[in-house]
Design a protein around this motif. Structure first.
Motif, PDB file in Angstrom:
ATOM      1  N   ILE A 106       1.338   4.323  -2.914  1.00 34.23           N
ATOM      2  CA  ILE A 106       1.263   5.729  -2.706  1.00 34.23           C
ATOM      3  C   ILE A 106       2.586   6.382  -3.247  1.00 34.23           C
ATOM      4  O   ILE A 106       2.603   7.368  -3.686  1.00 34.23           O
ATOM      5  CB  ILE A 106       1.067   6.097  -1.130  1.00 34.23           C
ATOM      6  CG1 ILE A 106      -0.411   5.497  -0.776  1.00 34.23           C
ATOM      7  CG2 ILE A 106       1.309   7.402  -0.640  1.00 34.23           C
ATOM      8  CD1 ILE A 106      -0.689   5.480   0.628  1.00 34.23           C
ATOM      9  N   ASP A 107       3.687   5.825  -2.849  1.00 33.53           N
ATOM     10  CA  ASP A 107       4.949   6.339  -3.098  1.00 33.53           C
ATOM     11  C   ASP A 107       5.243   6.516  -4.573  1.00 33.53           C
ATOM     12  O   ASP A 107       5.974   7.431  -4.973  1.00 33.53           O
ATOM     13  CB  ASP A 107       6.236   5.427  -2.458  1.00 33.53           C
ATOM     14  CG  ASP A 107       6.213   5.607  -1.032  1.00 33.53           C
ATOM     15  OD1 ASP A 107       5.287   6.622  -0.373  1.00 33.53           O
ATOM     16  OD2 ASP A 107       6.999   4.800  -0.382  1.00 33.53           O
ATOM     17  N   LEU A 123      -5.420   3.462   3.061  1.00 33.00           N
ATOM     18  CA  LEU A 123      -5.565   2.737   1.563  1.00 33.00           C
ATOM     19  C   LEU A 123      -5.816   1.224   1.853  1.00 33.00           C
ATOM     20  O   LEU A 123      -6.605   0.486   1.141  1.00 33.00           O
ATOM     21  CB  LEU A 123      -4.298   3.025   0.844  1.00 33.00           C
ATOM     22  CG  LEU A 123      -4.097   2.261  -0.531  1.00 33.00           C
ATOM     23  CD1 LEU A 123      -5.274   2.573  -1.450  1.00 33.00           C
ATOM     24  CD2 LEU A 123      -3.143   2.617  -1.410  1.00 33.00           C
ATOM     25  N   VAL A 177      -6.647   5.677  -5.150  1.00 29.35           N
ATOM     26  CA  VAL A 177      -5.733   6.184  -4.358  1.00 29.35           C
ATOM     27  C   VAL A 177      -5.956   7.508  -4.043  1.00 29.35           C
ATOM     28  O   VAL A 177      -6.072   8.194  -5.076  1.00 29.35           O
ATOM     29  CB  VAL A 177      -4.062   6.057  -4.779  1.00 29.35           C
ATOM     30  CG1 VAL A 177      -3.576   6.454  -3.366  1.00 29.35           C
ATOM     31  CG2 VAL A 177      -3.923   4.590  -5.008  1.00 29.35           C
ATOM     32  N   GLN A 202       0.550  -1.363   0.138  1.00 33.04           N
ATOM     33  CA  GLN A 202       0.104  -0.055  -0.007  1.00 33.04           C
ATOM     34  C   GLN A 202       0.815   1.374  -0.005  1.00 33.04           C
ATOM     35  O   GLN A 202       0.642   2.272  -0.888  1.00 33.04           O
ATOM     36  CB  GLN A 202      -1.053   0.007   1.093  1.00 33.04           C
ATOM     37  CG  GLN A 202      -1.851  -1.143   1.264  1.00 33.04           C
ATOM     38  CD  GLN A 202      -1.203  -2.472   1.993  1.00 33.04           C
ATOM     39  OE1 GLN A 202      -0.431  -2.535   2.209  1.00 33.04           O
ATOM     40  NE2 GLN A 202      -2.235  -3.322   2.122  1.00 33.04           N
ATOM     41  N   GLN A 203       2.107   1.139   0.931  1.00 31.75           N
ATOM     42  CA  GLN A 203       2.823   2.233   0.919  1.00 31.75           C
ATOM     43  C   GLN A 203       3.502   2.565  -0.503  1.00 31.75           C
ATOM     44  O   GLN A 203       3.777   3.433  -1.130  1.00 31.75           O
ATOM     45  CB  GLN A 203       4.153   2.037   1.894  1.00 31.75           C
ATOM     46  CG  GLN A 203       4.768   3.464   2.235  1.00 31.75           C
ATOM     47  CD  GLN A 203       4.093   4.636   2.612  1.00 31.75           C
ATOM     48  OE1 GLN A 203       3.265   4.600   3.685  1.00 31.75           O
ATOM     49  NE2 GLN A 203       4.115   5.875   1.917  1.00 31.75           N
ATOM     50  N   SER A 241      -5.240   1.473  -6.822  1.00 29.68           N
ATOM     51  CA  SER A 241      -4.610   0.311  -6.307  1.00 29.68           C
ATOM     52  C   SER A 241      -5.894  -0.778  -6.241  1.00 29.68           C
ATOM     53  O   SER A 241      -6.822  -0.618  -6.936  1.00 29.68           O
ATOM     54  CB  SER A 241      -3.790   0.382  -5.175  1.00 29.68           C
ATOM     55  OG  SER A 241      -3.039  -0.922  -4.774  1.00 29.68           O
ATOM     56  N   ASP A 258      -4.413   9.852   1.390  1.00 30.90           N
ATOM     57  CA  ASP A 258      -4.200   8.259   1.764  1.00 30.90           C
ATOM     58  C   ASP A 258      -2.918   8.214   2.536  1.00 30.90           C
ATOM     59  O   ASP A 258      -1.798   8.895   2.231  1.00 30.90           O
ATOM     60  CB  ASP A 258      -4.424   7.595   0.778  1.00 30.90           C
ATOM     61  CG  ASP A 258      -5.547   6.825   0.483  1.00 30.90           C
ATOM     62  OD1 ASP A 258      -6.235   6.829   1.272  1.00 30.90           O
ATOM     63  OD2 ASP A 258      -5.873   6.219  -0.636  1.00 30.90           O
ATOM     64  N   THR A 259      -3.024   7.458   3.644  1.00 29.98           N
ATOM     65  CA  THR A 259      -1.754   6.896   4.248  1.00 29.98           C
ATOM     66  C   THR A 259      -1.953   5.584   4.031  1.00 29.98           C
ATOM     67  O   THR A 259      -2.928   4.914   3.157  1.00 29.98           O
ATOM     68  CB  THR A 259      -1.787   7.118   5.821  1.00 29.98           C
ATOM     69  OG1 THR A 259      -3.036   6.337   6.293  1.00 29.98           O
ATOM     70  CG2 THR A 259      -1.928   8.551   6.338  1.00 29.98           C
ATOM     71  N   ALA A 260      -0.712   4.942   4.131  1.00 34.31           N
ATOM     72  CA  ALA A 260      -0.730   3.310   4.014  1.00 34.31           C
ATOM     73  C   ALA A 260      -2.145   2.696   4.748  1.00 34.31           C
ATOM     74  O   ALA A 260      -2.725   1.730   4.182  1.00 34.31           O
ATOM     75  CB  ALA A 260       0.524   2.747   4.560  1.00 34.31           C
TER      76      ALA A 260
END
Ligand code: GRF
Length: 220
Positions: free
Chosen positions: A129-130, A169, A160, A125-126, A136, A164-166
């Motif tokens: 985002i990154d 999400l 996404v 998930q991170q 996703s 959102d944070t991990a």
């Protein structure tokens, strides 16, 4: 009633996917039943959930074995003793070896919290985002010798969002996991899932619910 497909669920953690599978198996007419739940970690919430539902459950701790193959041999024995026909990995944090793959050819499925083939592995998930991905989701796939590489059965897509944070999400994805995992099991149990190379065919077909998703919106 025809015979129900016997599932062996392997889990390492909280077991929310296990819980939705338990709930579906308790519904009248669902074509599968849970024969056994196995955790590799004595603290797995999944064991507690299985006990509460009156389902046979046991811990086979990978730390008690000299290596991956010895651990998998113990798993295979337990699964075969329970008469398991389909192995369902539900948050199982161990790599499967050829010992399992040979005992259950094309009979092991996994759920992954990303839209494969994007973002296999961990902390996905991170990673989404990154990377700046706009979408996703989650994927149910057959397990082969690689990490999250097997033929894809079903996927769900989530946007996404900018904030959102991990964790946020992951929660949005998990909601969809809880829908697609029981559906994949149902389709397999109904004998509707055919695999040829990488391609999985659903017979009779079940058309997708959407034509296209766009993020950000085309309006405003
Ligand atoms: C899920 O996100 C699954 O996709 C991943 O591990 C998580 C397990 O969650 N492989 P739970 O234990 O089913 O709640």
């Amino acid at each position: 009633m025809t015979q129900r497909l016997r599932l062996g669920i392997l889990a390492s953690g909280g077991g929310s996917n296990l819980q939705v599978i338990i709930d579906h198996c308790q519904e009248h007419g669902f074509p599968a039943e849970i024969a056994v739940v196995i955790a590799n970690n004595p603290d797995a919430g999944a064991l507690e959930r299985a006990h509460r539902a009156g389902i046979p459950a046991r811990c086979i701790n990978h730390r008690d074995f000299a290596g991956r193959e010895a651990f998998d041999t113990a798993l295979v024995t337990a699964l075969q003793e329970a008469g398991v026909q389909l192995v369902v990995l539900a948050g199982f944090m161990r790599i499967i070896t050829k010992v399992m793959l040979e005992a259950f050819p094309q009979r092991i499925i996994n759920i992954h919290p990303a839209l494969l083939p994007a973002f296999p592995g961990l902390h996905v998930q991170q990673q989404a985002i990154d990377y700046g991905a706009r979408f996703s989701g989650c994927t149910v796939h057959f397990v082969d010798g690689g990490v999250d590489t097997g033929p894809i059965i079903i996927q769900a897509v989530v946007p996404v969002l900018p904030e959102d944070t991990a964790d946020t999400l992951a929660a949005r994805i998990l909601e969809q996991e809880h829908k697609i995992y029981p559906r994949a099991i149902q389709l397999i149990a109904q004998g509707r899932v055919l695999v040829e190379g990488r391609t999985v065919t659903i017979d009779p077909p079940a058309a997708p619910q959407a034509t296209a998703l766009v993020n950000p919106s085309l309006k405003n």
